[in-house]
Design an enzyme around this catalytic site. Structure first.
Site, PDB file in Angstrom:
ATOM      1  CB  VAL A 103      -0.958   0.021   1.215  1.00 47.19           C
ATOM      2  CG1 VAL A 103      -1.942  -1.134   1.140  1.00 47.19           C
ATOM      3  CG2 VAL A 103      -0.194  -0.012   2.539  1.00 47.19           C
ATOM      4  CG  ASP A 104       4.947   0.598  -0.544  1.00 44.75           C
ATOM      5  OD1 ASP A 104       4.963   0.764  -1.780  1.00 44.75           O
ATOM      6  OD2 ASP A 104       5.298  -0.468   0.002  1.00 44.75           O
ATOM      7  CG  HIS A 119      -4.191  -5.600   0.271  1.00 38.97           C
ATOM      8  ND1 HIS A 119      -3.131  -6.357   0.728  1.00 38.97           N
ATOM      9  CD2 HIS A 119      -5.141  -6.497  -0.113  1.00 38.97           C
ATOM     10  CE1 HIS A 119      -3.425  -7.650   0.632  1.00 38.97           C
ATOM     11  NE2 HIS A 119      -4.637  -7.747   0.120  1.00 38.97           N
ATOM     12  CB  CYS A 127     -16.246  10.248   2.603  1.00 41.47           C
ATOM     13  SG  CYS A 127     -17.451  10.847   3.826  1.00 41.47           S
ATOM     14  CB  CYS A 130     -20.481  11.078   0.740  1.00 42.56           C
ATOM     15  SG  CYS A 130     -18.891  11.962   0.640  1.00 42.56           S
ATOM     16  CB  CYS A 146     -15.764  14.087   3.915  1.00 43.93           C
ATOM     17  SG  CYS A 146     -16.383  14.109   2.212  1.00 43.93           S
ATOM     18  N   GLY A 186       8.619 -11.479  -3.373  1.00 39.53           N
ATOM     19  CA  GLY A 186       8.642 -10.845  -2.061  1.00 39.53           C
ATOM     20  C   GLY A 186       7.392 -11.035  -1.244  1.00 39.53           C
ATOM     21  CB  THR A 187       4.231 -12.319  -1.541  1.00 38.56           C
ATOM     22  OG1 THR A 187       3.084 -12.671  -0.769  1.00 38.56           O
ATOM     23  CG2 THR A 187       4.336 -13.218  -2.757  1.00 38.56           C
ATOM     24  CG  ASN A 212      10.047 -14.571  -0.449  1.00 39.88           C
ATOM     25  OD1 ASN A 212       9.626 -13.422  -0.485  1.00 39.88           O
ATOM     26  ND2 ASN A 212      10.011 -15.285   0.658  1.00 39.88           N
TER      27      ASN A 212
END
Length: 243
Positions: A103-104, A119, A127, A130, A146, A186-187, A212
């Site tokens: 998520v970076d 992710h 929000c 909404c 928001c 890498g997982t 990996n």
């Protein structure tokens, strides 16, 4: 291992369809914490206990403090050789898709465009009431509101116990059913549904490759298992990116 690297490199032909799945190990090489082992604690809290909708409902200011800390940390990180090699791979292979559990935002920063962030992203906010959502890399207040309806914003990530964004899994599955080469990079292979992607690709005839730092539960099911830093192995597979 060098012989296997060369064989995988030969498979990455511009005429083939390639799907890559990346996980926390890729970004760990850029200094992003994996929140496993010793990295799993923030103050006295387990990351898994904060990245939950019920935690946000009960203590939104604490959860936002955690995510603002993560955003500040990631803002100081740069894409590593693995990120850059995958962006270069995309430019060489027309039928290419990168699916990341991270998520970076470092893949996008490296130049990847055919990218699915399974992710979500630390840099997205949305929000809680909404439909307002946006990318926002600014310093956020403890409880951001928001601008449309005034209700509380939340991080634009998928928390434990939440479904993926509609369409994301459908797109991934469709690509994995029609792919020639699948790379898992890498997982740990522990988090579903991504942990099953290699098997889906293999069932539909793809060559599967694991890159990996160490063996995973999926290692024995892969056609090729290359163990070492992704930032060392991947650049050797993409012309012009090895140092």
């Amino acid at each position: 291992m060098q012989a296997n690297i060369e064989m995988v490199k030969a498979l990455l032909d511009p005429g083939r369809k390639v799907v890559v799945l990346t996980g926390a190990g890729v970004s760990a090489e850029s200094g992003v914490p994996t929140f496993r082992g010793q990295d799993g604690l923030w103050k006295t809290h387990r990351a898994e206990d904060l990245a939950r909708p019920d935690a946000f409902a009960a203590r939104p200011e604490l959860v936002w403090e955690f995510y603002n800390w993560r955003r500040t940390l990631v803002a100081g990180c740069e894409p590593g050789p693995a990120h850059l090699a995958l962006a270069a791979m995309e430019r060489l292979i027309p039928n290419f898709l990168l699916i990341t559990q991270n998520v970076d935002g470092l893949h996008g920063q490296a130049g990847s465009r055919k990218l699915v962030e399974m992710h979500g992203s630390l840099w997205q906010v949305r929000c809680t009431v909404c439909t307002h959502a946006r990318e926002d890399r600014s310093a956020l207040p403890p409880l951001p509101e928001c601008p449309v309806c005034g209700h509380l914003l939340r991080p634009g990530v998928v928390w434990f116990g939440e479904p993926l964004t509609p369409g994301v899994l459908r797109l991934a599955v469709a690509q994995l059913r029609d792919v020639d080469v699948f790379l898992s990079v890498g997982t740990s292979g522990l988090v579903q549904p991504a942990a099953s992607f290699h098997q889906l690709a293999r069932d539909h005839g793809a060559v599967t490759v694991e890159i990996n730092a160490e063996p995973t539960p999926s290692t024995g099911l892969m056609d090729f298992a290359l163990h070492g830093p992704a930032g060392v192995i991947l650049p050797e597979m993409v012309p012009g990116t090895a140092s």
